[in-house]
Design a protein around this motif. Structure first.
Motif, mmCIF file in Angstrom:
data_model
loop_
_atom_site.group_PDB
_atom_site.id
_atom_site.type_symbol
_atom_site.label_atom_id
_atom_site.label_comp_id
_atom_site.label_asym_id
_atom_site.label_seq_id
_atom_site.Cartn_x
_atom_site.Cartn_y
_atom_site.Cartn_z
ATOM 1 N N THR A 196 103.649 22.644 45.921
ATOM 2 C CA THR A 196 102.778 22.750 44.763
ATOM 3 C C THR A 196 103.319 21.857 43.677
ATOM 4 O O THR A 196 104.469 21.959 43.314
ATOM 5 N N GLU A 201 102.537 26.859 32.928
ATOM 6 C CA GLU A 201 101.921 26.231 34.100
ATOM 7 C C GLU A 201 102.126 27.100 35.332
ATOM 8 O O GLU A 201 101.230 27.230 36.171
ATOM 9 N N ARG A 213 98.881 28.807 37.455
ATOM 10 C CA ARG A 213 98.596 28.514 38.853
ATOM 11 C C ARG A 213 98.565 29.759 39.725
ATOM 12 O O ARG A 213 98.308 29.666 40.912
#
Length: 342
Positions: free
Chosen positions: A43, A337, A341
């Protein structure tokens, strides 16, 4: 104004392993640009070098970020808050209810001289809507007798916070930074849970998150590579029913040579990706160095805390102390972040 109790003590909490890539951490090699690559097996957090620059002077006007610097913070996860309004009149009324609730909690649950049930306190909830700032809501409990902070909390918003706020009664502010004594902290978090049907729980860094935070911190300290910087690693060693802490120190010169040897220290800004596998290689080299210099196999121990003196102290149990506004901004963006996600 100073907080009522120091929360800088280190605790050991186990975390699960996971893998992730946080785009580019090229600042370790003194490069101030960010670039990311998407990988089917990892990722990545994509950030264009054209979109973000790291100019410390650009953060001087962000008073809220500066207010977080140089303080010990405990980090908590918060599930979405139900039906919290950002109307100033509503928050003023809510602050009164908040104050009464905390006073009642102190009177019934806190039995100590330090937190007298007759304390004169004031609780406030203040909205922060500054453009592009991650801070959404500030929560404070103040002892009005001596103007001392008993609790200081900051709720952070995710990158798509505005969109979510417009479409739902659920407000997603998933990260809470906190200063305060444990009894007051518990009282405030219980009030949040009861008032907005949310869950507040400690933020324990997974191993991959902790290594990224270390890398980001070393990148900020990398500006001092012309001088020797000593990084401190604290490990926990458990045996039988006892445990002890072991502290290692490593020079920045060794880190720089390690990055060069592993072909990670790139000077070409067009080829500056840095992935989790690279962090594992760096950490392995560092632990091999500890074994050679001390005879202790650090890879068999639990990494507990990291310190770049005069820059950052980070604990795996979710405690941070950051002394740079630029670094604080980077770390908060990384945490948000991660939440964005999920």
């Amino acid at each position: 104004m100073e907080i009522d109790e120091d929360i800088s003590s280190i605790e050991s909490i186990g975390v699960e392993d996971a893998e992730c890539s946080f785009g580019d951490i090229s600042r370790i090699s003194g490069d101030n640009s960010i670039q990311s690559q998407n990988n089917s097996n990892q990722t990545s957090i994509s950030t264009s070098a054209d979109e973000i620059t790291f100019d410390p002077t650009a953060f001087i006007e962000i008073s809220d970020i500066l207010g977080l610097v140089g303080k010990n913070w405990m980090i908590f996860r918060v599930s979405p808050l139900w039906n919290l309004k950002f109307d100033k009149n509503y928050l003023a009324s809510l602050s009164k209810h908040f104050t009464l609730s905390i006073k009642k909690n102190i009177a019934t649950n806190i039995k100590s001289q330090k937190h007298d049930s007759n304390l004169q306190i004031s609780g406030t909830l203040e909205v922060k809507e500054a453009y592009q700032e991650c801070i959404a809501l500030k929560i404070q409990v103040i002892n009005t007798e001596n103007d001392t902070l008993m609790y200081d909390g900051v709720l952070l918003k995710t990158p798509d916070y505005t969109t979510k706020k417009d479409k739902s009664n659920l407000l997603d502010m998933p990260v809470l930074l906190v200063q305060g004594s444990k009894p007051i902290l518990t009282a405030v978090h219980n009030w949040l849970a009861e008032s907005f049907d949310c869950v507040v729980r400690p933020y324990e860094f997974a191993s991959y998150e902790f290594l990224w935070l270390i890398a980001i911190s070393m990148g900020d300290a990398g500006q001092s590579y012309n001088e020797t910087v000593l990084y401190h690693y604290l490990y926990n060693y458990e045996f039988s029913k006892c445990h002890t802490d072991i502290k290692f120190c490593i020079e920045s010169e060794f880190l720089r040579s390690t990055l060069t040897k592993l072909s990670i220290n790139r000077s070409n800004t067009e080829a500056t990706s840095f992935h989790y596998s690279d962090l594992i290689k760096v950490q392995s080299e560092i632990e091999d160095h500890f074994k050679l210099s001390s005879g202790i196999n650090a890879s068999k121990l639990r990494l507990k805390a990291f310190e770049a003196p005069k820059v950052a102290t980070i604990n795996v149990s979710g405690k941070i102390l950051i002394r740079s506004s630029t670094l604080m901004d980077l770390i908060l963006k990384y945490l948000m972040e991660l939440e964005h996600r999920k």
